[in-house]
Design an enzyme around this catalytic site. Structure first.
Site, PDB file in Angstrom:
ATOM      1  N   HIS A   1       0.887  -1.178   0.000  1.00  0.00           N
ATOM      2  CA  HIS A   1       0.000   0.000   0.000  1.00  0.00           C
ATOM      3  C   HIS A   1       0.914   1.213   0.000  1.00  0.00           C
ATOM      4  CE1 HIS A   1      -3.637   2.351   1.433  1.00  0.00           C
ATOM      5  NE2 HIS A   1      -2.639   3.173   1.687  1.00  0.00           N
TER       6      HIS A   1
ATOM      7  N   ARG B   1       7.324  10.752   6.488  1.00  0.00           N
ATOM      8  CA  ARG B   1       7.691   9.969   7.681  1.00  0.00           C
ATOM      9  C   ARG B   1       8.923   9.115   7.403  1.00  0.00           C
ATOM     10  NH1 ARG B   1       1.930   7.238   8.607  1.00  0.00           N
ATOM     11  NH2 ARG B   1       0.993   8.830   7.312  1.00  0.00           N
TER      12      ARG B   1
ATOM     13  N   ARG C   1       5.232  12.133  -7.728  1.00  0.00           N
ATOM     14  CA  ARG C   1       5.225  12.650  -9.106  1.00  0.00           C
ATOM     15  C   ARG C   1       6.305  13.704  -9.292  1.00  0.00           C
ATOM     16  NH1 ARG C   1      -1.161  13.290  -8.856  1.00  0.00           N
ATOM     17  NH2 ARG C   1      -0.449  13.817  -6.783  1.00  0.00           N
TER      18      ARG C   1
ATOM     19  N   GLU D   1     -10.959   1.958   0.688  1.00  0.00           N
ATOM     20  CA  GLU D   1     -11.202   1.887   2.133  1.00  0.00           C
ATOM     21  C   GLU D   1     -12.599   2.386   2.488  1.00  0.00           C
ATOM     22  OE1 GLU D   1      -7.613   3.988   1.888  1.00  0.00           O
ATOM     23  OE2 GLU D   1      -6.755   3.035   3.657  1.00  0.00           O
TER      24      GLU D   1
END
Ligand code: ADP
Length: 396
Positions: free
Chosen positions: A210, A243, A288, A382
């Site tokens: 993911h 992160r 991108r 989701e």
């Protein structure tokens, strides 16, 4: 009147929403989606139909700015006006980061559940309070409608204890210091989608990557979470937009003791200033931009991102005892043929045979017929997962 489920994903300054209508059978279909951004400052509201047609776009400058409560009240008023008497909300499904050790499934929220969920705030200080603010707002405004909390941790519960554990003194485990794992609603959706699109893989060994702003990987064995790269918080594992992913805890000690940083500064560093943004020298956290840039630091960031995926792929495969397929999903996984190609090439030990045209096309199986393991691209959803959970709980 048609029944519908409202899905909410409340962040610090935004509420994203989707409305799923029950079609003729028991299936749920997306009808509209949108967001309120800039909550507390200058809220902007936009909504589109499922086909992408603009339904509304306005600034709420003149309306009382308020917090999540005011924002939800405005959303509820718009929904009422837009749907008139054609649709009845059967439930509101909320995305909630943390369900702790208690919640291995979605649950209907009452005051007692809310109290428990608040006790998990320290486990997800950046997300959990906002998620709960969304539930508070919806409970206040629409107390008659069932509120269903769906957790990003739930799908990972029930794994072998060895995969949940840190090598800390046992008392910390008793205090809840465990590898919870996240992105569970995405992995649950993908596990079901594999059952439909690639049934031959449903009871096999699959690693799902993911890859979005937040990124993680999950080893699926027989359609269930076997292990995952995120741990106690959503900070562990892969390199993400801003992160760090996995980092030697000794670095944190050094930052504290040698650099005089405090906990808040370290939190900002680890969550907001690192990852792709940090390695690219502050250029961008957006994949991108990095792929388009000819700055060598952008190339370093992309290389590190890919390297960490390959390394975790090896670890999860070894832990699970083999690999039958790799599945890419989320913003980068679904849209970047370049990143998929680089991951597959760098993971040459696995012997994937990428089909270049299928990879460029970017849906379904993207390896040649003779390739074992296979590689797939499956878009995640989701919101639909949350809507389905909420519908099940209220018996829709
Ligand atoms: P979130 O974790 O916020 O849900 P998404 O799953 O929406 O994130 O993914 C956002 C990421 O997807 C961004 O880094 C964005 O650059 C990346 N992305 C979207 N489209 C492309 C593309 N065509 N090529 C490369 N990266 C893309």
């Amino acid at each position: 009147m048609q029944k519908a489920i409202l899905v909410l994903n409340a962040g610090s300054s935004s509420i994203k929403f989707s409305v799923f209508r029950q079609n003729g059978g028991s299936d749920l279909e997306l009808d509209s989606k949108g967001q309120i951004e800039g909550i507390g400052v200058r809220p902007r509201f936009s909504a589109k139909s499922a086909s992408g047609e603009k339904l509304i776009e306005e600034e709420w400058e003149k309306k009382e700015s308020g917090g999540h409560g005011r924002a939800f009240a405005n959303l509820a008023a718009w929904l009422k006006g837009h749907y008139q008497d054609q649709v009845e909300l059967a439930a509101v499904g909320h995305r909630v980061l943390h369900g702790g050790q208690e919640y291995a499934k979605p649950i209907r929220v009452d005051a007692k559940v809310m109290e428990k969920l608040r006790s998990f705030i320290s486990l997800g200080p950046l997300h959990q309070p906002n998620n709960l603010a969304g539930i508070d707002a919806a409970m206040e405004e629409t107390p008659e409608i069932p509120q269903i909390a769906c957790f990003d941790t739930a799908f990972h519960r029930g794994r072998e204890p060895v995969t949940d554990r840190f090598a800390l003194p046992r008392k910390y485990e008793d205090l809840g210091v465990l590898r919870y794992g996240f992105h569970g609603l995405s992995y649950e959706y993908i596990a079901r989608a594999i059952g439909e699109q690639a049934p031959h893989l449903a009871d096999k060994r699959v690693v799902v990557a993911h890859l979005g702003n937040g990124s993680s990987m999950c080893a699926l064995k027989n359609g269930r979470s076997y292990d995952t790269t995120m741990g106690f918080t959503a900070l562990d594992g892969l390199c993400m937009g801003t992160r760090t992913g996995a980092i030697d805890a000794g670095v944190l000690l050094w930052l504290l003791q040698d650099q005089g940083m405090d906990a808040k500064q370290i939190e900002t560093l680890l969550y907001k200033e690192s990852g792709l943004l940090g390695i690219s020298g502050g250029l961008s956290s957006d994949m991108r931009d990095l792929l388009e840039s000819d700055d060598p630091k952008a190339a370093d960031a992309v290389e590190f991102f890919v390297y960490r995926i390959v390394k975790e792929l090896g670890a999860l495969t070894a832990a699970m005892g083999g690999l039958d397929a790799l599945v890419f999903t989320a913003g980068i996984g679904e849209n970047s043929a370049e990143i998929r190609k680089r991951v597959v090439e760098r993971a040459s030990a696995f012997g994937f045979k990428l089909d270049a045209a299928a990879n460029a096309n970017g849906r379904g199986c993207i390896t040649t017929e003779s390739s074992t393991p296979e590689v797939w691209v499956i878009p995640t959803n989701e919101e639909l997962m949350i809507a389905q959970h909420a519908a099940n709980i209220v018996g829709l």
